[in-house]
Design an enzyme around this catalytic site. Structure first.
Site, PDB file in Angstrom:
ATOM      1  N   LYS A 280      28.415  59.895  67.499  1.00  0.00           N
ATOM      2  CA  LYS A 280      29.567  59.428  66.934  1.00  0.00           C
ATOM      3  C   LYS A 280      30.170  60.886  66.072  1.00  0.00           C
ATOM      4  CE  LYS A 280      29.576  54.724  66.734  1.00  0.00           C
ATOM      5  NZ  LYS A 280      30.884  54.324  67.593  1.00  0.00           N
ATOM      6  N   ARG A 354      28.063  46.426  74.804  1.00  0.00           N
ATOM      7  CA  ARG A 354      27.902  45.631  76.182  1.00  0.00           C
ATOM      8  C   ARG A 354      26.504  45.925  76.720  1.00  0.00           C
ATOM      9  NH1 ARG A 354      32.980  49.205  77.860  1.00  0.00           N
ATOM     10  NH2 ARG A 354      33.193  49.258  75.614  1.00  0.00           N
TER      11      ARG A 354
END
Ligand code: BES
Ligand code: MN
Ligand code: ZN
Length: 497
Positions: A280, A354
Site C-alpha cells: 500500500k 477474502r
C-alpha cells in the site's frame, strides 16, 4: 459509573444536574413542564426571551445555585415532525458531551417522555431507555492506555435515568443499552490497540480471557499446524510473510436449546494490512491497524451476549493474520488451494481479507449454522460507494438481508444492500486457477462479495463490509464500535424468551 433508573417525581429527586428536553415548538414532555413549574417558569421565560431555542441537539447549561438541582441542562429536541430515533441519539450525544467533563457528580436525565416518530420498536419508552443506556456508555468512552499523563478523573459518577416505572421491562431495556455500549467500547479498545501489541496471537489471548471470565463462553484456538491439516492454505498464505503467526479463533456462546442451530459470526482479523508484496502507499497506513475491525465487532457482540445471556446459540470465528511483505510472503501470481478445494490465483496480495475469510467460511460449515454473517473491513470501494454512514450489506438470502437492514435501522447503525447478481461473477475469472482474488476496478465491493459467495453456497449468508464504518479518520481518529449495535439488535430479535 453508577447507572440506575428512577421513577420518583423529578421534583423530589435531588441531583447536581437535571436534564430535560425542549422542543422547538409544540407540546412539552411532562418532565419539562414539571421542571419548569418547580423552577417558577424559568424554562418558558428563557425560551420566550430567545436565550434557548429548543433546536435539535442544542444544549444550554444553566446554573441554578442551591436548589433541588444544582444545574439544569436543557437539550433541544427540535420540531415535532423531525423528531425521530436518530435525532434523539444526536441529542443524547450532545447531552453526554456537556456532562462528561462538567462539574456535576450526579445527574438526573428526564428524557424518556420525549415523543419520537417511528413505530413502537424504536419510539417506545423501552427503546428510548435502551438508546440512552447505549449512548451514555459509548459517549463516555476514552482510550488513554498509552498516554503517560492520564486524563483527570471525571467528576460525573452517578447517572439516574427517569422512567415511568422501574420494573423488569425497563431494567432489561436499559441494561441491554448499557451492555451494548460496553460491547462497542470493548470493540473500540481492541481496534485502537496498536498493531505491535494487537497481533493474531494477542487477539487469540483475548478470546481465551473472555472464556476464562465467562462460564458461558468457550474458546478454541487453531494454530498453523492445525490449519494446515484442515487445508486452509489461503488463510495461511496471507500470514506467511509475517513473523506473527496466524490463528483461527473460535468462540462459542450456547444460551439456547441444544437443538437450536447457531448463528455464526465470522470476523476478518487482519491485525495489520500493509498490502503485502502489493504494498500500500505510505500515507495513512497506520489506519490499517483497524483491519481487524470485523473481528473486534465480533468480540464486542460476544461480550454483550456474555453479559445479557439471551437464549440463543452463537458461534464466533475469527480469521486472524498479519499481512506483511517479506522474503517468504505470498507473491502476485501464486496459486493456493483453499480449504473448499477451489483454487485461487492471488493477483493482488492486498486483497487479503477474502483470502482469510474464504477458509473461515468453509470451516464454519461444521457448526451446521442457522445463518452465517461475516464482518470485514474488506474494500476501499465500499467507502467510495457508501461513505462513512452505512455499512455495505450483501447476502445470498433476502430474508436475512432484510432482517439485518431492519436491525441496523432500529439501532441507528445503518446498513445498505448492494446486489450480488451472478452477472458480476465473471469478473473473477482467472486464466490459471478456478478464480482470481481480484475483479478489476469496477464494483470492487460486489466482486469481493462474489468471491466470498463461492464459499457460502451451503448456508444462508450475509456479508457486512464495514470499511467505511468501523473507524473514524482525522482529528477524531478512533474505532467507532460499529456494527455492534446492529449485530446485538439482530441477535436479540432471534433470542428465545
Ligand atoms: N483492508 C483493505 C480495505 C480497506 C482499505 C478498508 C482502506 C478501509 C480503508 C483491503 O484489504 C484492501 O486492501 N482491499 C483492496 C482490494 C483491491 C486490491 C481489490 C482495496 O480496497 O483497495
Ligand atoms: Mn488489503
Ligand atoms: Zn485488508
Amino acid at each position: 459509573m453508577n447507572f440506575s433508573l428512577n421513577s420518583k417525581a423529578i421534583a423530589n429527586t435531588k441531583a447536581d444536574c437535571l436534564v430535560v428536553a425542549l422542543p422547538e415548538k409544540g407540546d412539552w414532555p411532562a418532565s419539562t413542564t414539571e421542571a419548569d413549574g418547580a423552577l417558577g417558569g424559568l424554562i418558558s421565560k428563557l425560551q420566550k426571551a430567545g436565550d434557548i431555542s429548543g433546536k435539535s441537539a442544542e444544549t444550554n447549561l444553566i446554573p441554578l445555585g442551591d436548589q433541588t438541582w444544582g444545574r439544569l441542562l436543557v437539550v433541544g429536541t427540535g420540531k415535532d415532525a423531525d423528531r425521530n430515533p436518530a435525532s434523539f441519539r444526536k441529542a443524547l450525544i450532545a447531552m453526554t458531551g456537556v456532562l462528561k467533563d462538567g462539574p456535576s457528580k450526579s445527574v438526573l436525565i428526564a428524557l424518556t417522555d420525549t415523543t419520537l416518530n417511528g413505530n413502537g420498536d424504536v419510539s417506545s419508552e423501552l427503546a428510548k431507555l435502551s438508546m440512552i443506556g447505549r449512548t451514555l456508555e459509548d459517549q463516555l468512552y476514552a482510550f488513554s492506555d498509552f498516554k503517560s499523563e492520564k486524563p483527570a478523573a471525571r467528576k460525573l459518577s452517578k447517572i439516574l435515568v427517569a422512567a415511568s416505572d422501574t420494573g423488569k421491562a425497563q431494567k432489561e431495556a436499559f441494561n441491554l443499552g448499557l451492555a451494548t455500549g460496553r460491547g462497542m467500547n470493548y470493540t473500540r479498545d481492541l481496534g485502537n490497540m496498536p498493531p505491535n501489541i494487537c497481533h493474531p496471537m494477542w487477539l487469540a489471548e483475548q478470546a481465551v480471557k473472555m472464556a476464562a471470565d465467562h462460564d458461558c463462553i468457550k474458546a478454541e484456538i487453531l494454530d498453523e499446524k492445525q490449519m494446515k491439516k484442515l487445508g486452509m492454505n489461503s488463510l495461511l498464505a496471507v500470514g506467511q510473510g509475517s513473523t506473527q503467526p496466524p490463528r483461527l479463533i473460535v468462540m462459542e456462546y450456547r444460551g439456547g436449546k441444544a437443538k437450536d442451530k447457531p448463528h455464526v459470526l465470522v470476523g476478518k482479523g487482519i491485525t495489520f494490512d500493509t498490502g503485502g508484496i502489493s504494498l500500500k502507499p505510505g500515507a495513512g497506513m497506520d489506519e490499517m491497524k483497524y483491519d481487524m475491525g470485523g473481528s473486534a465487532a465480533v468480540f464486542g457482540a460476544m461480550q454483550v451476549l456474555a453479559e445479557i445471556q439471551p437464549e440463543i446459540n452463537v458461534v464466533a470465528v475469527i480469521a486472524a493474520a498479519e499481512n506483511m511483505p517479506d522474503g517468504n510472503a505470498a507473491r502476485p501470481g501464486d496459486i493456493v488451494t483453499t480449504m473448499s478445494g477451489q483454487t485461487v490465483e492471488i493477483l493482488n496480495t492486498d486483497a487479503e481479507g477474502r483470502l482469510v475469510l474464504c477458509d473461515a467460511l468453509t470451516y464454519v460449515k461444521k457448526f451446521d449454522p442457522e445463518v452465517v454473517i461475516d464482518l470485514a473491513t474488506l474494500t476501499g470501494a465500499c467507502i467510495i460507494a457508501l461513505g462513512h454512514e452505512a455499512t455495505g450489506l450483501l447476502a445470498n438470502n433476502d430474508e436475512l438481508a432484510n432482517e439485518l437492514l431492519a436491525a441496523g435501522d432500529r439501532a441507528s447503525d445503518k446498513a445498505w444492500r448492494l446486489p450480488l447478481w451472478d452477472d458480476y461473477q465473471s469478473l473473477l475469472d482467472s486464466n490459471f486457477a478456478d478464480m482470481a482474488n481480484i475483479g478489476g476496478r469496477s464494483a470492487g465491493t460486489i466482486t469481493a462479495a462474489c468471491f466470498l459467495s463461492r464459499f457460502t453456497k451451503e448456508y444462508r449468508w450475509a456479508h457486512l463490509d464495514i470499511a467505511g464504518t468501523a473507524w473514524h479518520s482525522g482529528k477524531a481518529k478512533g474505532s467507532s464500535g460499529r456494527p455492534v449495535p446492529l449485530l446485538v439488535d439482530y441477535l436479540m430479535s432471534h433470542a428465545g424468551k
